[in-house]
Design a protein around this motif. Sequence first.
Motif, PDB file in Angstrom:
ATOM      1  N   ARG A 156      -1.972  -9.046   2.356  1.00 30.11           N
ATOM      2  CA  ARG A 156      -1.821  -9.993   2.050  1.00 30.11           C
ATOM      3  C   ARG A 156      -3.500 -10.842   1.806  1.00 30.11           C
ATOM      4  O   ARG A 156      -3.690 -10.780   2.983  1.00 30.11           O
ATOM      5  CB  ARG A 156      -0.738 -11.389   2.432  1.00 30.11           C
ATOM      6  CG  ARG A 156       0.944 -11.087   1.608  1.00 30.11           C
ATOM      7  CD  ARG A 156       1.737 -12.596   2.595  1.00 30.11           C
ATOM      8  NE  ARG A 156       2.684 -11.934   1.946  1.00 30.11           N
ATOM      9  CZ  ARG A 156       3.858 -12.217   2.766  1.00 30.11           C
ATOM     10  NH1 ARG A 156       3.943 -13.845   3.579  1.00 30.11           N
ATOM     11  NH2 ARG A 156       4.739 -12.523   2.241  1.00 30.11           N
ATOM     12  N   ILE A 157      -3.777 -11.727   0.336  1.00 29.83           N
ATOM     13  CA  ILE A 157      -5.115 -12.222   0.771  1.00 29.83           C
ATOM     14  C   ILE A 157      -4.983 -13.154   0.400  1.00 29.83           C
ATOM     15  O   ILE A 157      -4.265 -13.770  -0.715  1.00 29.83           O
ATOM     16  CB  ILE A 157      -5.897 -11.093  -0.382  1.00 29.83           C
ATOM     17  CG1 ILE A 157      -6.185  -9.927   0.034  1.00 29.83           C
ATOM     18  CG2 ILE A 157      -7.460 -12.260  -0.452  1.00 29.83           C
ATOM     19  CD1 ILE A 157      -6.913  -8.514  -0.890  1.00 29.83           C
ATOM     20  N   VAL A 158      -5.757 -14.580   1.095  1.00 28.25           N
ATOM     21  CA  VAL A 158      -5.111 -16.205   1.337  1.00 28.25           C
ATOM     22  C   VAL A 158      -6.626 -16.384   0.568  1.00 28.25           C
ATOM     23  O   VAL A 158      -7.886 -16.101   1.826  1.00 28.25           O
ATOM     24  CB  VAL A 158      -4.836 -16.352   2.266  1.00 28.25           C
ATOM     25  CG1 VAL A 158      -5.105 -17.618   2.768  1.00 28.25           C
ATOM     26  CG2 VAL A 158      -3.795 -15.572   2.890  1.00 28.25           C
TER      27      VAL A 158
ATOM     28  N   ALA B 236      -7.160 -11.957   5.078  1.00 29.52           N
ATOM     29  CA  ALA B 236      -6.688 -10.651   4.439  1.00 29.52           C
ATOM     30  C   ALA B 236      -5.441 -10.488   5.649  1.00 29.52           C
ATOM     31  O   ALA B 236      -6.223 -10.448   6.880  1.00 29.52           O
ATOM     32  CB  ALA B 236      -7.402  -8.717   4.223  1.00 29.52           C
ATOM     33  N   TYR B 237      -4.095 -10.265   5.151  1.00 30.30           N
ATOM     34  CA  TYR B 237      -3.427  -9.743   6.421  1.00 30.30           C
ATOM     35  C   TYR B 237      -2.261  -8.558   6.293  1.00 30.30           C
ATOM     36  O   TYR B 237      -1.755  -8.511   5.028  1.00 30.30           O
ATOM     37  CB  TYR B 237      -1.898 -10.492   6.778  1.00 30.30           C
ATOM     38  CG  TYR B 237      -3.120 -12.296   6.983  1.00 30.30           C
ATOM     39  CD1 TYR B 237      -3.103 -12.298   8.277  1.00 30.30           C
ATOM     40  CD2 TYR B 237      -2.768 -13.407   6.006  1.00 30.30           C
ATOM     41  CE1 TYR B 237      -3.047 -13.694   8.716  1.00 30.30           C
ATOM     42  CE2 TYR B 237      -3.651 -14.361   6.220  1.00 30.30           C
ATOM     43  CZ  TYR B 237      -3.888 -14.933   7.230  1.00 30.30           C
ATOM     44  OH  TYR B 237      -4.876 -16.205   8.165  1.00 30.30           O
ATOM     45  N   LEU B 238      -2.184  -7.753   6.961  1.00 34.12           N
ATOM     46  CA  LEU B 238      -1.738  -6.193   6.981  1.00 34.12           C
ATOM     47  C   LEU B 238      -0.234  -6.747   8.296  1.00 34.12           C
ATOM     48  O   LEU B 238      -0.265  -7.076   8.958  1.00 34.12           O
ATOM     49  CB  LEU B 238      -2.448  -5.410   7.701  1.00 34.12           C
ATOM     50  CG  LEU B 238      -3.601  -4.763   6.691  1.00 34.12           C
ATOM     51  CD1 LEU B 238      -4.158  -3.565   7.180  1.00 34.12           C
ATOM     52  CD2 LEU B 238      -3.200  -4.292   5.875  1.00 34.12           C
ATOM     53  N   THR B 239       0.554  -6.570   6.282  1.00 38.94           N
ATOM     54  CA  THR B 239       2.281  -6.583   7.469  1.00 38.94           C
ATOM     55  C   THR B 239       2.767  -5.304   8.022  1.00 38.94           C
ATOM     56  O   THR B 239       3.120  -4.525   6.697  1.00 38.94           O
ATOM     57  CB  THR B 239       2.443  -7.516   7.672  1.00 38.94           C
ATOM     58  OG1 THR B 239       2.746  -8.907   7.666  1.00 38.94           O
ATOM     59  CG2 THR B 239       4.258  -7.242   8.067  1.00 38.94           C
ATOM     60  N   LEU B 240       3.077  -4.629   8.717  1.00 36.07           N
ATOM     61  CA  LEU B 240       4.221  -3.330   9.016  1.00 36.07           C
ATOM     62  C   LEU B 240       5.534  -3.166   9.236  1.00 36.07           C
ATOM     63  O   LEU B 240       5.910  -4.001  10.180  1.00 36.07           O
ATOM     64  CB  LEU B 240       3.776  -2.254  10.228  1.00 36.07           C
ATOM     65  CG  LEU B 240       4.591  -0.856  10.136  1.00 36.07           C
ATOM     66  CD1 LEU B 240       4.034  -0.002   8.676  1.00 36.07           C
ATOM     67  CD2 LEU B 240       3.519  -0.405  10.906  1.00 36.07           C
ATOM     68  N   LYS B 241       6.447  -3.667   7.917  1.00 36.19           N
ATOM     69  CA  LYS B 241       7.528  -3.673   8.565  1.00 36.19           C
ATOM     70  C   LYS B 241       8.575  -2.393   8.635  1.00 36.19           C
ATOM     71  O   LYS B 241       8.087  -1.565   7.732  1.00 36.19           O
ATOM     72  CB  LYS B 241       8.232  -4.612   7.223  1.00 36.19           C
ATOM     73  CG  LYS B 241       7.069  -5.920   7.121  1.00 36.19           C
ATOM     74  CD  LYS B 241       8.288  -6.575   6.114  1.00 36.19           C
ATOM     75  CE  LYS B 241       8.887  -7.696   6.305  1.00 36.19           C
ATOM     76  NZ  LYS B 241       9.270  -8.258   5.349  1.00 36.19           N
TER      77      LYS B 241
ATOM     78  N   ILE C 273       0.715  -1.183  -0.306  1.00 39.71           N
ATOM     79  CA  ILE C 273       0.003  -0.181  -0.024  1.00 39.71           C
ATOM     80  C   ILE C 273       0.054   1.558  -0.439  1.00 39.71           C
ATOM     81  O   ILE C 273       0.515   2.388  -0.744  1.00 39.71           O
ATOM     82  CB  ILE C 273      -0.775   0.038   1.234  1.00 39.71           C
ATOM     83  CG1 ILE C 273      -1.612  -1.338   1.238  1.00 39.71           C
ATOM     84  CG2 ILE C 273      -1.757   1.052   1.749  1.00 39.71           C
ATOM     85  CD1 ILE C 273      -3.084  -0.739   1.715  1.00 39.71           C
ATOM     86  N   GLY C 274       2.157   1.396   0.764  1.00 38.31           N
ATOM     87  CA  GLY C 274       2.778   2.623   0.543  1.00 38.31           C
ATOM     88  C   GLY C 274       4.279   1.852   1.883  1.00 38.31           C
ATOM     89  O   GLY C 274       4.051   1.005   2.859  1.00 38.31           O
ATOM     90  N   GLN C 275       5.087   3.297   1.015  1.00 33.17           N
ATOM     91  CA  GLN C 275       6.093   2.824   1.697  1.00 33.17           C
ATOM     92  C   GLN C 275       7.102   3.638   2.354  1.00 33.17           C
ATOM     93  O   GLN C 275       6.847   5.247   0.876  1.00 33.17           O
ATOM     94  CB  GLN C 275       7.149   1.690   1.520  1.00 33.17           C
ATOM     95  CG  GLN C 275       7.579   1.477  -0.238  1.00 33.17           C
ATOM     96  CD  GLN C 275       8.123   0.883  -0.960  1.00 33.17           C
ATOM     97  OE1 GLN C 275       7.914  -0.224  -1.265  1.00 33.17           O
ATOM     98  NE2 GLN C 275      10.047   0.568  -1.383  1.00 33.17           N
TER      99      GLN C 275
END
Length: 66
Positions: A48-50, A55-60, A37-39
Amino acid sequence: MTENSTMEIERKFKVDYQKAKDITLNMTGEKIEQFYIGQDKNRVLRVRIVNDTKAYLTLKGPKEKG
């Protein structure tokens, strides 16, 4: 890098398409869609949509000192 940061390493391999298809023909798996989405220079938000059901959101980004 700081002493507390980690590095993520991604590796890619070239494979023979037909051999891979033959090996995986009877395997089951999950459909996974992934996009960002953004960086900025310190963080990235990954979605990630399974199987179109979860759906999983991951902020790295760097770890905060705590």
